[in-house]
Design an enzyme around this catalytic site. Structure first.
Site, PDB file in Angstrom:
ATOM      1  CD  GLU A 126      33.142  67.681  73.887  1.00 23.75           C
ATOM      2  OE1 GLU A 126      33.262  67.979  72.697  1.00 23.75           O
ATOM      3  OE2 GLU A 126      34.079  67.672  74.686  1.00 23.75           O
TER       4      GLU A 126
HETATM    5  C1  LIG Z   1      31.796  61.772  82.436  1.00 16.74           C
HETATM    6  C2  LIG Z   1      30.893  62.850  81.976  1.00 16.74           C
HETATM    7  C3  LIG Z   1      31.409  64.130  81.765  1.00 16.74           C
HETATM    8  C4  LIG Z   1      30.567  65.165  81.360  1.00 16.74           C
HETATM    9  N1  LIG Z   1      31.078  66.437  81.234  1.00 16.74           N
HETATM   10  C5  LIG Z   1      30.223  67.478  81.035  1.00 16.74           C
HETATM   11  C6  LIG Z   1      30.688  68.838  81.094  1.00 16.74           C
HETATM   12  O1  LIG Z   1      31.880  69.097  81.260  1.00 16.74           O
HETATM   13  N2  LIG Z   1      29.771  69.830  80.953  1.00 16.74           N
HETATM   14  C7  LIG Z   1      28.442  69.584  80.750  1.00 16.74           C
HETATM   15  O2  LIG Z   1      27.674  70.533  80.642  1.00 16.74           O
HETATM   16  N3  LIG Z   1      27.974  68.302  80.669  1.00 16.74           N
HETATM   17  C8  LIG Z   1      28.823  67.261  80.828  1.00 16.74           C
HETATM   18  N4  LIG Z   1      28.363  65.972  80.791  1.00 16.74           N
HETATM   19  C9  LIG Z   1      26.957  65.727  80.504  1.00 16.74           C
HETATM   20  C10 LIG Z   1      26.722  65.146  79.120  1.00 16.74           C
HETATM   21  O3  LIG Z   1      26.958  66.124  78.153  1.00 16.74           O
HETATM   22  C11 LIG Z   1      25.309  64.562  79.094  1.00 16.74           C
HETATM   23  O4  LIG Z   1      25.362  63.370  79.839  1.00 16.74           O
HETATM   24  C12 LIG Z   1      24.787  64.324  77.700  1.00 16.74           C
HETATM   25  O5  LIG Z   1      24.533  65.538  77.048  1.00 16.74           O
HETATM   26  C13 LIG Z   1      23.501  63.490  77.671  1.00 16.74           C
HETATM   27  O6  LIG Z   1      22.571  63.966  78.579  1.00 16.74           O
HETATM   28  P1  LIG Z   1      21.908  62.956  79.637  1.00 16.74           P
HETATM   29  O7  LIG Z   1      23.001  62.177  80.258  1.00 16.74           O
HETATM   30  O8  LIG Z   1      21.024  63.744  80.510  1.00 16.74           O
HETATM   31  O9  LIG Z   1      21.084  61.955  78.757  1.00 16.74           O
HETATM   32  P2  LIG Z   1      19.589  62.166  78.226  1.00 16.74           P
HETATM   33  O10 LIG Z   1      19.476  63.463  77.524  1.00 16.74           O
HETATM   34  O11 LIG Z   1      18.629  61.865  79.312  1.00 16.74           O
HETATM   35  O12 LIG Z   1      19.510  61.023  77.133  1.00 16.74           O
HETATM   36  C14 LIG Z   1      19.393  59.639  77.477  1.00 16.74           C
HETATM   37  C15 LIG Z   1      19.296  58.826  76.184  1.00 16.74           C
HETATM   38  O13 LIG Z   1      18.153  59.251  75.431  1.00 16.74           O
HETATM   39  C16 LIG Z   1      18.546  59.663  74.137  1.00 16.74           C
HETATM   40  N5  LIG Z   1      17.723  60.798  73.734  1.00 16.74           N
HETATM   41  C17 LIG Z   1      17.454  61.926  74.427  1.00 16.74           C
HETATM   42  N6  LIG Z   1      16.666  62.738  73.719  1.00 16.74           N
HETATM   43  C18 LIG Z   1      16.423  62.116  72.541  1.00 16.74           C
HETATM   44  C19 LIG Z   1      15.686  62.453  71.368  1.00 16.74           C
HETATM   45  N7  LIG Z   1      15.068  63.622  71.219  1.00 16.74           N
HETATM   46  N8  LIG Z   1      15.659  61.560  70.361  1.00 16.74           N
HETATM   47  C20 LIG Z   1      16.309  60.378  70.438  1.00 16.74           C
HETATM   48  N9  LIG Z   1      17.040  60.014  71.519  1.00 16.74           N
HETATM   49  C21 LIG Z   1      17.092  60.876  72.558  1.00 16.74           C
HETATM   50  C22 LIG Z   1      19.999  60.075  74.281  1.00 16.74           C
HETATM   51  O14 LIG Z   1      20.689  60.031  73.048  1.00 16.74           O
HETATM   52  C23 LIG Z   1      20.510  59.039  75.267  1.00 16.74           C
HETATM   53  O15 LIG Z   1      20.815  57.844  74.618  1.00 16.74           O
HETATM   54  C24 LIG Z   1      29.198  64.909  81.153  1.00 16.74           C
HETATM   55  C25 LIG Z   1      28.691  63.621  81.334  1.00 16.74           C
HETATM   56  C26 LIG Z   1      29.505  62.615  81.753  1.00 16.74           C
HETATM   57  C27 LIG Z   1      28.913  61.247  81.988  1.00 16.74           C
END
Ligand SMILES: Cc1cc2nc3c(=O)[nH]c(=O)nc-3n(C[C@H](O)[C@H](O)[C@H](O)COP(=O)(O)OP(=O)(O)OC[C@H]3O[C@@H](n4cnc5c(N)ncnc54)[C@H](O)[C@@H]3O)c2cc1C
Length: 579
Positions: free
Chosen positions: A391
């Site tokens: 979220e």
């Molecule tokens: C158990 C689980 C349930 C989930 N449920 C849902 C769901 O129901 N629906 C849905 O749509 N998604 C869902 N998600 C996805 C979740 O919302 C994403 O994992 C989350 O938004 C982060 O995206 P990412 O994992 O691709 O990380 P990334 O975006 O790749 O980020 C990786 C790291 O880099 C940091 N980062 C990225 N960009 C920047 C920036 N510009 N500046 C500084 N730091 C940055 C992030 O904070 C993080 O620490 C779920 C994920 C999990 C693990």
């Protein structure tokens, strides 16, 4: 004096401009008496249903599975209808009552709370906010009973935090849209029948659109259950969309408005996540205080050792401050305030980080037992870790919090600089032509006419001073960061983080002062000694953190830290060894 009729106001955005809109946070919001009665009855029912089932919950965690019979019980207990209006068969809970309900469920089992929470908070929230009457009539009754469970489908393999970069497409074909793509890590993915799906619609109206997709449509399927670190019994899967055809009646809101729809849903959903965090914190305190009394070492219960007391005391303070913050945001929503995105983001970051520290310290108090699966701590720790990631990651939310505040300050700066020329390089010259903003800057500097809390109880004077001082310095802090970094502020994340942290502390402190004020006003000051102690500790913590953050504008190790990070990333390792 704040204009209370202005429901477009944001407490924190106003604060960044030097105005304390205390009418927004005083008096502390209360759940209505009739709703309290309903909640009590609901929680009694939860207790009868869920208390004493820890062994089963542990088994579900190990297997990573929520039994179908239990899911059916969730439907029968009405867990999917909390926020759906009564006319559509739901319970019509206010945001405050809903958040409090997720809190209660979280005390028993996180996967259960998440399954119900993801359905209401994000899965079908778009339908509630943006749905047409026809869409609502069609789906809400089934969503209220749990005949349909809902999921929110935004994330993709290549698109996480950068939600605008999704690749799933919806292409016009005659009077249909054809959707193709893969959604990743979708909560409730394996059990949902109703999906809020975001897809690219590169039309003149805009790049992204939200669609209602249902399980019975040709081309909709889900991947296998993900094997997760925590919340293991909740369903997380991919959702595959293979030439799924939908008509215009499946568009949520307008074509091209999908990004706005996604952000509105996530903002609104944060009250559920905050509530869940409070519940888990209360549960962690209940477990570790019992353990601290029962476990004796060196001839006495470990609860008598200072270092154990220190942990428990901090847990209490953080839980109270979190509960105050989360309740305030829900209250703002219930009062009809529209622009609560910054406050909701603050409550998510604050709640999930306080929860993490609380559970970590509870586990530490349990010692070796804390590490054993037989006890609840390690599962709580695994379960709550995700809250800082989904979220909106806490990093992204911090950027959002600070950049929104600075954007407002920057707009005033821009307006001002065009009318006043180089006033900021020589403020004295500008004194004759004060705009509102310049007037505020003078008040920051001189203390004349500055905005202060007037509604906090006099017994909370010291905490109010911390708030007022912090509020007074916030605007100048944002303003100084803008002047120092200019357009590069967007990439100056070390600085942005500090501003976000000051904003987080100020909002949490304001909410806590408001709550304790309301408690004193209703129970009398003498009966609120513990609450006053909490506020004294919390305001002291806020003061030290705020001073620390503001003090690092010019003196910090940012460039050194960046250089070390660049070096490690380049080497893809830690460079040193002792042999
Ligand atoms: C158990 C689980 C349930 C989930 N449920 C849902 C769901 O129901 N629906 C849905 O749509 N998604 C869902 N998600 C996805 C979740 O919302 C994403 O994992 C989350 O938004 C982060 O995206 P990412 O994992 O691709 O990380 P990334 O975006 O790749 O980020 C990786 C790291 O880099 C940091 N980062 C990225 N960009 C920047 C920036 N510009 N500046 C500084 N730091 C940055 C992030 O904070 C993080 O620490 C779920 C994920 C999990 C693990």
């Amino acid at each position: 004096m704040a204009d209370t009729s202005d429901k477009n106001a944001s407490f924190m955005r106003s604060l960044c401009l030097g105005e304390i809109r205390e009418d927004m946070i005083f008096p502390f919001p209360q759940i209505k008496a009739e709703e309290k009665e309903t909640l009590k009855a609901t929680f009694d029912a939860f207790s009868t249903w869920l208390r004493g089932r820890e062994k089963e919950f542990r088994e579900w965690d190990v297997k990573g599975h929520l039994p179908a019979e239990f899911l059916q019980q969730m439907r029968e207990f009405g867990l999917f209808g909390f926020i759906i209006p009564e006319k559509h068969g739901g319970m019509g809970f206010s945001t405050s009552a809903y958040s409090r309900t997720i809190q209660e469920l979280s005390r028993f089992e996180s996967s259960v709370a998440l399954t119900a929470g993801a359905h209401s908070s994000i899965g079908m929230r778009g339908l509630l906010i943006f749905g047409t009457e026809a869409q609502k009539d069609k789906y809400l009754p089934k969503l209220a009973t749990g005949e349909m469970i809902a999921a929110f489908c935004l994330t993709e393999p290549g698109s996480g935090s950068d939600a605008a970069s999704i690749k799933t497409t919806a292409v016009r074909k005659g009077d249909k849209w054809v959707i193709n793509g893969e959604k990743l890590w979708i909560t409730n993915g394996g059990i949902a029948d109703f999906f809020t799906v975001f897809a690219r619609t590169d039309t003149k109206e805009g790049k992204m659109t939200a669609f209602i997709v249902t399980r019975d449509m040709k081309g909709v399927s889900n991947g296998p259950h993900e094997d997760k670190m925590g919340i293991r019994a909740s369903s997380t899967t991919t959702i595959l969309l293979d030439n799924v055809e939908v008509g215009d009646e499946h568009v949520l809101d307008e074509v091209g408005k999908g990004f706005k729809v996604a952000m509105r849903i996530l903002n609104a959903g944060r009250t559920g996540l905050g509530g869940g965090s409070v519940g888990a914190m209360k549960e962690a305190i209940a477990h570790c205080t019992k353990q601290a009394k029962q476990r004796a070492q060196f001839g006495k219960p470990i609860a008598e050792f200072g270092l154990v007391k220190q942990k428990i005391g901090h847990m209490v303070v953080e839980t109270f401050a979190t509960e105050s913050t989360v309740s305030m945001v829900s209250g703002l929503v219930d009062q009809g305030y529209d622009d609560y995105a910054v406050e909701a983001a603050i409550s998510k970051v604050f709640a999930t980080e306080c929860l993490w520290r609380t559970v970590d310290e509870a586990l530490q108090i349990a010692g070796g037992n804390g590490f054993m699966r037989e006890f609840p701590y390690e599962r709580m720790m695994r379960d709550c870790r995700i809250n800082r990631i989904f979220e909106g990651t806490n990093e992204i939310l911090r950027l959002f919090i600070a950049l929104t505040g600075m954007n407002d300050v920057g707009s005033e700066l821009k307006e001002l600089s065009s009318s006043l020329g180089n006033v900021f390089s020589d403020p004295i010259k500008g004194f004759g032509v004060l705009s509102d903003y310049a007037r505020k800057r003078v008040s920051y500097a001189t203390g004349v006419g500055k905005s202060e809390l007037t509604k906090s109880h006099p017994d909370l004077k010291n905490a109010a001073i911390v708030f007022n001082d912090g509020a007074q310095r916030l605007g100048t802090f944002a303003d100084r960061l803008l002047r120092k970094h200019g357009k590069k502020i967007v990439d100056s994340q070390f600085a942005t983080r500090r501003l976000a942290d000051v904003m987080i502390d100020l909002f949490a402190l304001g909410c806590t002062i408001s709550r304790v004020t309301s408690m004193i006003e209703s129970k009398g000051s003498a009966a609120c000694s513990k609450e006053k102690e909490i506020l004294t500790v919390f305001s002291g913590q806020c003061r030290r953190r705020i001073n620390g953050n503001i003090g690092k504008i010019d003196e910090n190790d940012d460039e050194l830290i960046k250089s070390l990070a660049d070096d490690a990333v380049e080497a893809e390792s830690y460079r040193w060894d002792t042999i």
